[in-house]
Scaffold this motif. Structure first.
Motif, PDB file in Angstrom:
ATOM      1  N   LEU A  50       0.801  -1.229   0.000  1.00  0.00           N
ATOM      2  CA  LEU A  50       0.000   0.000   0.000  1.00  0.00           C
ATOM      3  C   LEU A  50       0.830   1.274   0.000  1.00  0.00           C
ATOM      4  CD1 LEU A  50      -2.827  -1.091   2.451  1.00  0.00           C
ATOM      5  CD2 LEU A  50      -2.917  -0.952  -0.033  1.00  0.00           C
ATOM      6  N   GLY A  51       2.144   1.166   0.024  1.00  0.00           N
ATOM      7  CA  GLY A  51       2.967   2.375   0.009  1.00  0.00           C
ATOM      8  C   GLY A  51       2.810   3.139   1.316  1.00  0.00           C
ATOM      9  N   THR A  52       2.452   4.402   1.222  1.00  0.00           N
ATOM     10  CA  THR A  52       2.281   5.216   2.424  1.00  0.00           C
ATOM     11  C   THR A  52       0.787   5.466   2.667  1.00  0.00           C
ATOM     12  OG1 THR A  52       2.450   7.282   1.183  1.00  0.00           O
ATOM     13  CG2 THR A  52       4.492   6.378   2.089  1.00  0.00           C
ATOM     14  N   ASP A  53       0.493   5.864   3.880  1.00  0.00           N
ATOM     15  CA  ASP A  53      -0.890   6.198   4.225  1.00  0.00           C
ATOM     16  C   ASP A  53      -1.107   7.702   4.040  1.00  0.00           C
ATOM     17  OD1 ASP A  53       0.980   6.460   6.317  1.00  0.00           O
ATOM     18  OD2 ASP A  53      -0.614   6.687   7.764  1.00  0.00           O
ATOM     19  N   ILE A  54      -2.380   8.094   3.990  1.00  0.00           N
ATOM     20  CA  ILE A  54      -2.701   9.508   3.809  1.00  0.00           C
ATOM     21  C   ILE A  54      -3.384  10.044   5.056  1.00  0.00           C
ATOM     22  CG2 ILE A  54      -2.864   9.381   1.300  1.00  0.00           C
ATOM     23  CD1 ILE A  54      -5.974   9.401   1.801  1.00  0.00           C
ATOM     24  N   GLY A  55      -3.286  11.350   5.246  1.00  0.00           N
ATOM     25  CA  GLY A  55      -3.909  12.013   6.384  1.00  0.00           C
ATOM     26  C   GLY A  55      -5.084  12.868   5.952  1.00  0.00           C
ATOM     27  N   ALA A  56      -5.429  13.828   6.793  1.00  0.00           N
ATOM     28  CA  ALA A  56      -6.569  14.705   6.536  1.00  0.00           C
ATOM     29  C   ALA A  56      -6.383  15.452   5.212  1.00  0.00           C
ATOM     30  CB  ALA A  56      -6.739  15.709   7.676  1.00  0.00           C
ATOM     31  N   PHE A  57      -7.364  15.353   4.368  1.00  0.00           N
ATOM     32  CA  PHE A  57      -7.389  15.994   3.050  1.00  0.00           C
ATOM     33  C   PHE A  57      -6.227  15.569   2.162  1.00  0.00           C
ATOM     34  CE2 PHE A  57      -9.759  18.915   5.858  1.00  0.00           C
ATOM     35  CZ  PHE A  57     -10.992  18.729   5.286  1.00  0.00           C
ATOM     36  N   GLY A  58      -5.661  14.391   2.460  1.00  0.00           N
ATOM     37  CA  GLY A  58      -4.671  13.809   1.569  1.00  0.00           C
ATOM     38  C   GLY A  58      -5.371  13.260   0.342  1.00  0.00           C
ATOM     39  N   LEU A  59      -4.592  12.870  -0.643  1.00  0.00           N
ATOM     40  CA  LEU A  59      -5.151  12.367  -1.896  1.00  0.00           C
ATOM     41  C   LEU A  59      -4.867  10.876  -2.030  1.00  0.00           C
ATOM     42  CD1 LEU A  59      -6.562  12.853  -4.616  1.00  0.00           C
ATOM     43  CD2 LEU A  59      -4.313  13.476  -5.550  1.00  0.00           C
ATOM     44  N   ARG A 108     -18.665  15.172  -4.619  1.00  0.00           N
ATOM     45  CA  ARG A 108     -17.884  15.415  -5.834  1.00  0.00           C
ATOM     46  C   ARG A 108     -18.368  16.681  -6.525  1.00  0.00           C
ATOM     47  NH1 ARG A 108     -14.712  12.177  -9.059  1.00  0.00           N
ATOM     48  NH2 ARG A 108     -14.536  12.935 -11.172  1.00  0.00           N
ATOM     49  N   GLY A 109     -17.412  17.482  -6.994  1.00  0.00           N
ATOM     50  CA  GLY A 109     -17.745  18.667  -7.766  1.00  0.00           C
ATOM     51  C   GLY A 109     -17.006  19.906  -7.287  1.00  0.00           C
ATOM     52  N   GLN A 110     -17.258  21.009  -7.975  1.00  0.00           N
ATOM     53  CA  GLN A 110     -16.594  22.270  -7.638  1.00  0.00           C
ATOM     54  C   GLN A 110     -17.014  22.796  -6.276  1.00  0.00           C
ATOM     55  OE1 GLN A 110     -17.548  24.754 -10.970  1.00  0.00           O
ATOM     56  NE2 GLN A 110     -15.855  23.963 -12.202  1.00  0.00           N
ATOM     57  N   GLY A 111     -18.166  22.376  -5.765  1.00  0.00           N
ATOM     58  CA  GLY A 111     -18.651  22.832  -4.468  1.00  0.00           C
ATOM     59  C   GLY A 111     -18.046  22.114  -3.275  1.00  0.00           C
ATOM     60  N   VAL A 112     -17.114  21.203  -3.500  1.00  0.00           N
ATOM     61  CA  VAL A 112     -16.507  20.452  -2.392  1.00  0.00           C
ATOM     62  C   VAL A 112     -15.826  21.397  -1.408  1.00  0.00           C
ATOM     63  CG1 VAL A 112     -14.593  18.885  -1.833  1.00  0.00           C
ATOM     64  CG2 VAL A 112     -16.300  18.216  -3.501  1.00  0.00           C
ATOM     65  N   ARG A 113     -15.113  22.386  -1.894  1.00  0.00           N
ATOM     66  CA  ARG A 113     -14.428  23.346  -0.997  1.00  0.00           C
ATOM     67  C   ARG A 113     -15.436  24.126  -0.163  1.00  0.00           C
ATOM     68  NH1 ARG A 113      -8.698  23.931  -0.453  1.00  0.00           N
ATOM     69  NH2 ARG A 113      -7.848  22.512  -2.001  1.00  0.00           N
ATOM     70  N   ASP A 114     -16.565  24.477  -0.751  1.00  0.00           N
ATOM     71  CA  ASP A 114     -17.611  25.167   0.007  1.00  0.00           C
ATOM     72  C   ASP A 114     -18.180  24.257   1.093  1.00  0.00           C
ATOM     73  OD1 ASP A 114     -17.372  27.501  -1.518  1.00  0.00           O
ATOM     74  OD2 ASP A 114     -18.855  26.804  -2.972  1.00  0.00           O
ATOM     75  N   LEU A 115     -18.366  22.983   0.777  1.00  0.00           N
ATOM     76  CA  LEU A 115     -18.844  22.022   1.769  1.00  0.00           C
ATOM     77  C   LEU A 115     -17.837  21.890   2.908  1.00  0.00           C
ATOM     78  CD1 LEU A 115     -20.960  19.876   2.588  1.00  0.00           C
ATOM     79  CD2 LEU A 115     -19.575  18.212   1.326  1.00  0.00           C
ATOM     80  N   ILE A 116     -16.561  21.784   2.585  1.00  0.00           N
ATOM     81  CA  ILE A 116     -15.517  21.682   3.609  1.00  0.00           C
ATOM     82  C   ILE A 116     -15.550  22.905   4.522  1.00  0.00           C
ATOM     83  CG2 ILE A 116     -13.011  21.700   3.989  1.00  0.00           C
ATOM     84  CD1 ILE A 116     -12.800  19.990   1.382  1.00  0.00           C
ATOM     85  N   ALA A 117     -15.701  24.084   3.949  1.00  0.00           N
ATOM     86  CA  ALA A 117     -15.731  25.319   4.748  1.00  0.00           C
ATOM     87  C   ALA A 117     -16.898  25.335   5.731  1.00  0.00           C
ATOM     88  CB  ALA A 117     -15.811  26.529   3.821  1.00  0.00           C
ATOM     89  N   PRO A 124      -8.082  22.627   4.287  1.00  0.00           N
ATOM     90  CA  PRO A 124      -7.860  21.490   3.393  1.00  0.00           C
ATOM     91  C   PRO A 124      -6.511  21.527   2.671  1.00  0.00           C
ATOM     92  CG  PRO A 124      -9.506  22.971   2.476  1.00  0.00           C
ATOM     93  CD  PRO A 124      -9.198  23.464   3.856  1.00  0.00           C
ATOM     94  N   ASP A 125      -5.855  22.685   2.644  1.00  0.00           N
ATOM     95  CA  ASP A 125      -4.540  22.771   2.027  1.00  0.00           C
ATOM     96  C   ASP A 125      -3.416  22.462   3.016  1.00  0.00           C
ATOM     97  OD1 ASP A 125      -5.548  23.481  -0.509  1.00  0.00           O
ATOM     98  OD2 ASP A 125      -5.784  25.557   0.164  1.00  0.00           O
ATOM     99  N   ASN A 126      -3.771  22.251   4.286  1.00  0.00           N
ATOM    100  CA  ASN A 126      -2.789  21.945   5.324  1.00  0.00           C
ATOM    101  C   ASN A 126      -3.439  21.016   6.341  1.00  0.00           C
ATOM    102  OD1 ASN A 126      -0.416  22.031   6.762  1.00  0.00           O
ATOM    103  ND2 ASN A 126      -0.925  23.945   7.801  1.00  0.00           N
TER     104      ASN A 126
END
Length: 180
Positions: A50-59, A108-117, A124-126
């Motif tokens: 599985l390689g590495t694991d991801i954290g919050a808002f990782g891809l 899914r969609g362009q509104g994802v950032r608005d939902l996160i906010a 989400p960038d950190n």
């Protein structure tokens, strides 16, 4: 006799559950194998490629990946039970099947950032090394899957209907004026 069950709406039919807005679609992801792994997670990751694991808002990408949910714990997603039996493993980790304990919602969609906010104070960038965070007042594991416009949310099964109803009532998804 008082029937308290009348206070709540029935749980959605998760196989068909869908919320649609011009910039956002939310659905339930069903049938996804999920295992909680505790202990020597590095050995588990190596054993299952599985390689590495991801954290919050990782891809995360692909059908098999690992999501960090605590310092020594991860959620293995998409690894079938035949490859990942429950119990203690000599490599130093324990596996617990949790597929029926967690619902997975995908926005899914362009509104994802608005939902996160609207749902968390985490940037989400950190996001940080652990995907478990407060999301809509609940502890959920949250990350992107496939691209930065597809958000996956793992929530305790008993709280999924609450989260779904909360999302239904958001101005991003509500057809009522003012967002009801």
């Amino acid at each position: 006799m008082l029937d308290n069950s009348r206070k709540w709406r029935p749980e959605p039919d998760w196989a068909d559950a869908l919320l649609v807005a011009p910039s956002l679609r939310i659905r339930a992801v069903t049938g996804l194998p999920q295992h909680l792994v505790s202990g020597n997670i590095e050995r588990f990751l190596a054993r299952h490629g599985l390689g590495t694991d991801i954290g919050a808002f990782g891809l995360a990408s692909g059908g098999r990946y690992a999501v960090r949910v605590a310092r020594d714990r991860l959620l293995a997603v998409g690894v079938p039970a035949s490859e990942c039996p429950a119990g203690w493993h000599d490599e130093g980790y324990a596996v617990t099947a949790v597929g029926s304990a967690l619902r997975v919602l995908e926005a899914r969609g362009q509104g994802v950032r608005d939902l996160i906010a609207r749902t968390t104070a985490v940037d989400p960038d950190n996001g940080g090394p652990c995907a478990a965070l407060q999301f809509c007042g609940l502890t959920c594991s949250v990350y992107f899957h496939g691209d930065m416009q597809t958000l996956r949310i793992h929530v305790d099964r008993g709280l999924a209907a609450y989260l779904w109803e909360w999302m239904e009532r958001q101005p991003l998804l509500s057809s009522r004026a003012g967002g009801g």
